[in-house]
Design a protein around this motif. Structure first.
Motif, PDB file in Angstrom:
ATOM      1  N   GLN A  92       0.856  -1.186   0.000  1.00 28.39           N
ATOM      2  CA  GLN A  92       0.000   0.000   0.000  1.00 28.39           C
ATOM      3  C   GLN A  92       0.897   1.243   0.000  1.00 28.39           C
ATOM      4  OE1 GLN A  92      -3.657  -0.341   2.616  1.00 28.39           O
ATOM      5  NE2 GLN A  92      -2.384  -1.935   3.567  1.00 28.39           N
ATOM      6  N   PRO A  93       0.692   2.160  -0.963  1.00 28.13           N
ATOM      7  CA  PRO A  93       1.528   3.365  -1.028  1.00 28.13           C
ATOM      8  C   PRO A  93       0.957   4.500  -0.169  1.00 28.13           C
ATOM      9  CG  PRO A  93       0.169   3.203  -2.986  1.00 28.13           C
ATOM     10  CD  PRO A  93      -0.155   2.004  -2.163  1.00 28.13           C
ATOM     11  N   LEU A  94       1.816   5.280   0.407  1.00 24.99           N
ATOM     12  CA  LEU A  94       1.457   6.508   1.121  1.00 24.99           C
ATOM     13  C   LEU A  94       2.380   7.623   0.602  1.00 24.99           C
ATOM     14  CD1 LEU A  94       1.128   3.997   3.321  1.00 24.99           C
ATOM     15  CD2 LEU A  94       0.566   5.893   4.871  1.00 24.99           C
ATOM     16  N   VAL A  95       1.800   8.818   0.420  1.00 26.46           N
ATOM     17  CA  VAL A  95       2.578   9.939  -0.125  1.00 26.46           C
ATOM     18  C   VAL A  95       2.345  11.156   0.767  1.00 26.46           C
ATOM     19  CG1 VAL A  95       2.963  11.437  -2.099  1.00 26.46           C
ATOM     20  CG2 VAL A  95       2.381   9.014  -2.458  1.00 26.46           C
ATOM     21  N   ARG A  96       3.489  11.817   1.069  1.00 21.31           N
ATOM     22  CA  ARG A  96       3.396  13.112   1.777  1.00 21.31           C
ATOM     23  C   ARG A  96       3.823  14.195   0.808  1.00 21.31           C
ATOM     24  NH1 ARG A  96       6.978  16.461   3.840  1.00 21.31           N
ATOM     25  NH2 ARG A  96       8.683  14.942   3.590  1.00 21.31           N
ATOM     26  N   LEU A  97       2.946  15.160   0.624  1.00 24.11           N
ATOM     27  CA  LEU A  97       3.261  16.316  -0.212  1.00 24.11           C
ATOM     28  C   LEU A  97       3.134  17.552   0.664  1.00 24.11           C
ATOM     29  CD1 LEU A  97       4.017  17.378  -2.999  1.00 24.11           C
ATOM     30  CD2 LEU A  97       1.562  17.579  -3.490  1.00 24.11           C
ATOM     31  N   GLY A  98       4.257  18.113   1.037  1.00 23.37           N
ATOM     32  CA  GLY A  98       4.247  19.224   1.969  1.00 23.37           C
ATOM     33  C   GLY A  98       3.834  18.720   3.330  1.00 23.37           C
ATOM     34  N   ASP A  99       2.749  19.326   3.819  1.00 22.53           N
ATOM     35  CA  ASP A  99       2.230  18.890   5.119  1.00 22.53           C
ATOM     36  C   ASP A  99       1.004  17.996   4.979  1.00 22.53           C
ATOM     37  OD1 ASP A  99       4.187  20.315   6.445  1.00 22.53           O
ATOM     38  OD2 ASP A  99       2.982  22.153   6.498  1.00 22.53           O
ATOM     39  N   GLU A 100       0.649  17.682   3.747  1.00 18.82           N
ATOM     40  CA  GLU A 100      -0.552  16.873   3.530  1.00 18.82           C
ATOM     41  C   GLU A 100      -0.153  15.429   3.195  1.00 18.82           C
ATOM     42  OE1 GLU A 100      -4.027  19.167   1.690  1.00 18.82           O
ATOM     43  OE2 GLU A 100      -2.241  19.952   0.646  1.00 18.82           O
ATOM     44  N   TRP A 101      -1.018  14.471   3.568  1.00 21.34           N
ATOM     45  CA  TRP A 101      -0.754  13.038   3.409  1.00 21.34           C
ATOM     46  C   TRP A 101      -1.852  12.386   2.568  1.00 21.34           C
ATOM     47  CZ3 TRP A 101       3.301  10.020   5.323  1.00 21.34           C
ATOM     48  CH2 TRP A 101       4.215  10.664   6.159  1.00 21.34           C
ATOM     49  N   ALA A 149       8.498  16.374  -0.530  1.00 16.00           N
ATOM     50  CA  ALA A 149       7.569  15.253  -0.498  1.00 16.00           C
ATOM     51  C   ALA A 149       8.324  13.984  -0.089  1.00 16.00           C
ATOM     52  CB  ALA A 149       6.912  15.040  -1.858  1.00 16.00           C
ATOM     53  N   ALA A 150       7.557  12.954   0.162  1.00 17.68           N
ATOM     54  CA  ALA A 150       8.134  11.648   0.526  1.00 17.68           C
ATOM     55  C   ALA A 150       7.188  10.549   0.048  1.00 17.68           C
ATOM     56  CB  ALA A 150       8.357  11.545   2.020  1.00 17.68           C
ATOM     57  N   TYR A 151       7.803   9.430  -0.335  1.00 14.47           N
ATOM     58  CA  TYR A 151       7.006   8.278  -0.788  1.00 14.47           C
ATOM     59  C   TYR A 151       7.271   7.103   0.169  1.00 14.47           C
ATOM     60  CZ  TYR A 151       5.363   4.373  -3.629  1.00 14.47           C
ATOM     61  OH  TYR A 151       4.701   3.255  -4.083  1.00 14.47           O
ATOM     62  N   TYR A 152       6.148   6.489   0.628  1.00 17.69           N
ATOM     63  CA  TYR A 152       6.233   5.348   1.537  1.00 17.69           C
ATOM     64  C   TYR A 152       5.525   4.141   0.895  1.00 17.69           C
ATOM     65  CZ  TYR A 152       7.591   8.597   5.250  1.00 17.69           C
ATOM     66  OH  TYR A 152       8.220   9.534   6.012  1.00 17.69           O
ATOM     67  N   GLU A 153       6.124   2.985   1.044  1.00 16.97           N
ATOM     68  CA  GLU A 153       5.516   1.728   0.572  1.00 16.97           C
ATOM     69  C   GLU A 153       5.433   0.787   1.785  1.00 16.97           C
ATOM     70  OE1 GLU A 153       4.083  -0.459  -2.821  1.00 16.97           O
ATOM     71  OE2 GLU A 153       5.425   1.229  -3.132  1.00 16.97           O
ATOM     72  N   VAL A 154       4.202   0.390   2.134  1.00 12.11           N
ATOM     73  CA  VAL A 154       3.974  -0.545   3.251  1.00 12.11           C
ATOM     74  C   VAL A 154       3.640  -1.904   2.644  1.00 12.11           C
ATOM     75  CG1 VAL A 154       2.644  -1.045   5.316  1.00 12.11           C
ATOM     76  CG2 VAL A 154       3.163   1.334   4.708  1.00 12.11           C
ATOM     77  N   VAL A 155       4.538  -2.856   2.834  1.00 17.85           N
ATOM     78  CA  VAL A 155       4.409  -4.188   2.215  1.00 17.85           C
ATOM     79  C   VAL A 155       4.045  -5.218   3.281  1.00 17.85           C
ATOM     80  CG1 VAL A 155       5.551  -5.961   0.822  1.00 17.85           C
ATOM     81  CG2 VAL A 155       6.152  -3.538   0.530  1.00 17.85           C
ATOM     82  N   ASN A 156       2.966  -5.936   3.041  1.00 14.41           N
ATOM     83  CA  ASN A 156       2.512  -6.965   3.981  1.00 14.41           C
ATOM     84  C   ASN A 156       3.407  -8.208   3.860  1.00 14.41           C
ATOM     85  OD1 ASN A 156       1.085  -8.840   5.515  1.00 14.41           O
ATOM     86  ND2 ASN A 156      -0.882  -7.949   4.984  1.00 14.41           N
ATOM     87  N   LEU A 157       3.923  -8.657   5.012  1.00 14.66           N
ATOM     88  CA  LEU A 157       4.771  -9.862   5.033  1.00 14.66           C
ATOM     89  C   LEU A 157       4.006 -11.124   5.436  1.00 14.66           C
ATOM     90  CD1 LEU A 157       8.001  -8.418   6.709  1.00 14.66           C
ATOM     91  CD2 LEU A 157       7.514  -8.741   4.271  1.00 14.66           C
ATOM     92  N   ASP A 158       2.680 -11.044   5.455  1.00 13.60           N
ATOM     93  CA  ASP A 158       1.878 -12.214   5.818  1.00 13.60           C
ATOM     94  C   ASP A 158       2.118 -13.385   4.870  1.00 13.60           C
ATOM     95  OD1 ASP A 158       0.629 -12.192   8.164  1.00 13.60           O
ATOM     96  OD2 ASP A 158      -1.352 -11.603   7.435  1.00 13.60           O
ATOM     97  N   GLY A 159       2.341 -13.074   3.611  1.00 15.14           N
ATOM     98  CA  GLY A 159       2.590 -14.145   2.641  1.00 15.14           C
ATOM     99  C   GLY A 159       3.823 -14.954   3.008  1.00 15.14           C
ATOM    100  N   VAL A 160       4.846 -14.237   3.501  1.00 10.72           N
ATOM    101  CA  VAL A 160       6.053 -14.927   3.942  1.00 10.72           C
ATOM    102  C   VAL A 160       5.750 -15.817   5.140  1.00 10.72           C
ATOM    103  CG1 VAL A 160       8.368 -14.610   4.860  1.00 10.72           C
ATOM    104  CG2 VAL A 160       7.525 -13.085   3.057  1.00 10.72           C
ATOM    105  N   ALA A 161       4.929 -15.295   6.076  1.00  8.82           N
ATOM    106  CA  ALA A 161       4.561 -16.092   7.252  1.00  8.82           C
ATOM    107  C   ALA A 161       3.782 -17.339   6.841  1.00  8.82           C
ATOM    108  CB  ALA A 161       3.753 -15.243   8.228  1.00  8.82           C
ATOM    109  N   ASP A 162       2.859 -17.183   5.877  1.00  8.99           N
ATOM    110  CA  ASP A 162       2.099 -18.346   5.403  1.00  8.99           C
ATOM    111  C   ASP A 162       3.020 -19.380   4.772  1.00  8.99           C
ATOM    112  OD1 ASP A 162      -0.177 -17.122   6.289  1.00  8.99           O
ATOM    113  OD2 ASP A 162      -0.764 -16.329   4.323  1.00  8.99           O
TER     114      ASP A 162
END
Length: 474
Positions: A92-101, A149-162
């Motif tokens: 899931q991507p998250l982006v910060r542009l200035g002070d807004e998310w 700005a900043a770019y964030y990527e949140v990657v689920n590791l549940d697949g690895v656990a499975d």
């Protein structure tokens, strides 16, 4: 004391079971070690691969996002730009542009690790493993300083656990299979390893049963051949000793026959003239006659026992009707009034046996009851599972449990001999009973009477002829 009783009731594990258990434990330990190493390496490899692919996608998306941003880009333009980026499964991507998310549907700004956001704020990229909503996640952050700005990527590791769970299940199954296989291999190996010991046991049992010429074959193995040679040397020495003792007893008995015949003839002459003797001389003559008769019987018994020891005893088999044989034995012992319980179901059961030897068995058992237990009180006959049993019951003091095997030894009358009467037996009668019945592949034992009365019961068990466990009727 309780601990001592517990130790006395502990049954040690057999050697075969211990070998199988050692193989099983070895397989289990090996499986656990391999499973642990495999899990650690698999986990690191899977997570490393996932992180590398996620980092590559995140960097690519950050570059594309940076290329599409302009000084005039408004916050409302971000959703369409983010939708055009490459999406990794479970990310899931998250982006910060200035002070807004621009946040993902299931994520908030508070879900991002503070240490990572501070690092990105300082203009340095980074990544961190964390738990978001109770699930393992990989958070990758990349700063875009040109546009604040900043770019964030949140990657689920549940697949690895499975995947790791599936690998864990496979490893556990393989470990259980390896443990069972190890136990099976151990059982097979123990059978192969203990085969020489089983041969030694069989040979020892054969020698105990009277087959003194039993020997172990060499196995073309240095260790086993040494064992076979030692055992065979011991068996040869034992056979030589037994045959020497038997020959000595036989020769002594034979040598005693001539003077015994002379004494018997002399006593017979004296008996014919007993009326010419005084009362005191007649008493002495009676004692001499009784002792001479006892001595003669003992010599005959010793000769017979020497034949058993020398392996010269053999059977002259004939068909014997059990019921007729029992009644004839009672008649020969002048005990025709003794009660006979017929449990043969009205059938006329026939066995193959040596009539002379079996007649001596019955005579010795009936004589033992008469001399030491006040006479027999009953005789029974029964048939069960391919055998026929004949029992002689008496009304004496019984036989103590500790003497029930000892009483069949030679010259042994048990610790209760004094209480069982003042008979003059030499203690060879029951020994001959045991030898004669063993020669017929049967058994003999003594037990308590089942009617809770005093006295003992001597039971003779003989096999029925043929393979059919049912009786042979005539």
């Amino acid at each position: 004391m309780a601990a001592a009783e517990q130790r006395s009731t502990f049954t040690p594990i057999g050697l075969r079971a211990r070998i199988s258990l050692a193989f099983a434990i070895g397989g289990l330990v090996l499986s656990v070690v391999l499973a642990g190493v495999t899990m650690v390496l698999s986990r690191e490899q899977l997570i490393s691969t996932r992180e590398e692919s996620a980092a590559a996608v995140a960097v690519n998306n950050a570059v594309r996002l940076n290329n599409q941003l302009t000084p005039d880009t408004a916050f409302e333009d971000l959703p369409s730009i983010v939708d055009s980026l490459t999406s990794l499964e479970g990310s899931q991507p998250l982006v910060r542009l200035g002070d807004e998310w621009l946040l993902a549907p299931e994520l908030g700004r508070a879900d991002l690790p503070g240490m990572l956001t501070a690092r990105i704020q300082d203009g340095q990229p980074g990544q961190m493993r964390t738990y978001v909503a109770g699930q393992p996640q990989l958070v990758i952050g990349l700063p875009l300083p040109s546009f604040n700005a900043a770019y964030y990527e949140v990657v689920n590791l549940d697949g690895v656990a499975d995947t790791l769970g599936s690998i864990r299940f496979i490893l556990l199954s393989a470990g259980a299979a390896t443990t069972i296989l190890g136990a099976i291999i151990g059982w097979w190996a123990s059978r192969r390893t203990l085969l020489p010991l089983r041969r030694v046991r069989s040979a020892a049992e054969a020698i105990t049963g009277g087959r003194l010429d039993t020997r172990l074959e060499r196995q073309a193995d240095p260790d086993l051949d040494a064992l076979a040679d030692s055992f065979n040397g011991m068996a040869e020495a034992l056979e030589a000793r037994i045959r020497r003792d038997a020959r000595f007893a036989s020769e002594v008995s034979h040598e005693l026959r001539s003077p015994l015949m002379t004494l018997t003839t002399t006593v017979g002459v004296l008996e014919a003239r007993r009326d010419q003797f005084s009362e005191r001389s007649r008493t002495a003559l009676d004692l001499l006659s009784q002792d001479l008769s006892r001595f003669s019987r003992m010599v005959e018994d010793l000769l017979e026992i020497s034949r058993f020891d020398a392996g010269a005893a053999s059977l002259e088999l004939t068909e014997i009707n059990v019921a007729n044989f029992v009644h004839a034995s009672l008649g020969a012992a002048h005990l025709g009034d003794v009660f006979v319980e017929d449990r043969l179901g009205g059938q006329s059961v026939v066995i193959d046996g040596d009539k002379r030897r079996l007649a001596r068995v019955m005579a010795n058992l009936l004589g033992n009851a008469t001399s030491h237990a006040g006479g027999p009180t009953g005789v029974f006959m029964e048939q069960e599972a391919g055998v026929v049993r004949i029992g002689v019951e008496d009304d004496g003091p019984g036989v103590a449990p500790g003497d029930r095997e000892l009483i069949f030894d030679r010259f042994s009358r048990g610790s209760s001999a004094g209480r069982r009467g003042g008979g003059s037996g030499a203690g060879l009668g029951l020994s001959l009973v045991w030898e004669d019945i063993r020669l017929h592949d049967g058994r003999v034992w003594v037990e308590d009477r089942d009617d809770s009365g005093r006295g003992a019961r001597f039971v003779v068990e003989l096999p029925l002829p043929g393979d059919d466990p049912e009786s042979v009727t005539v």
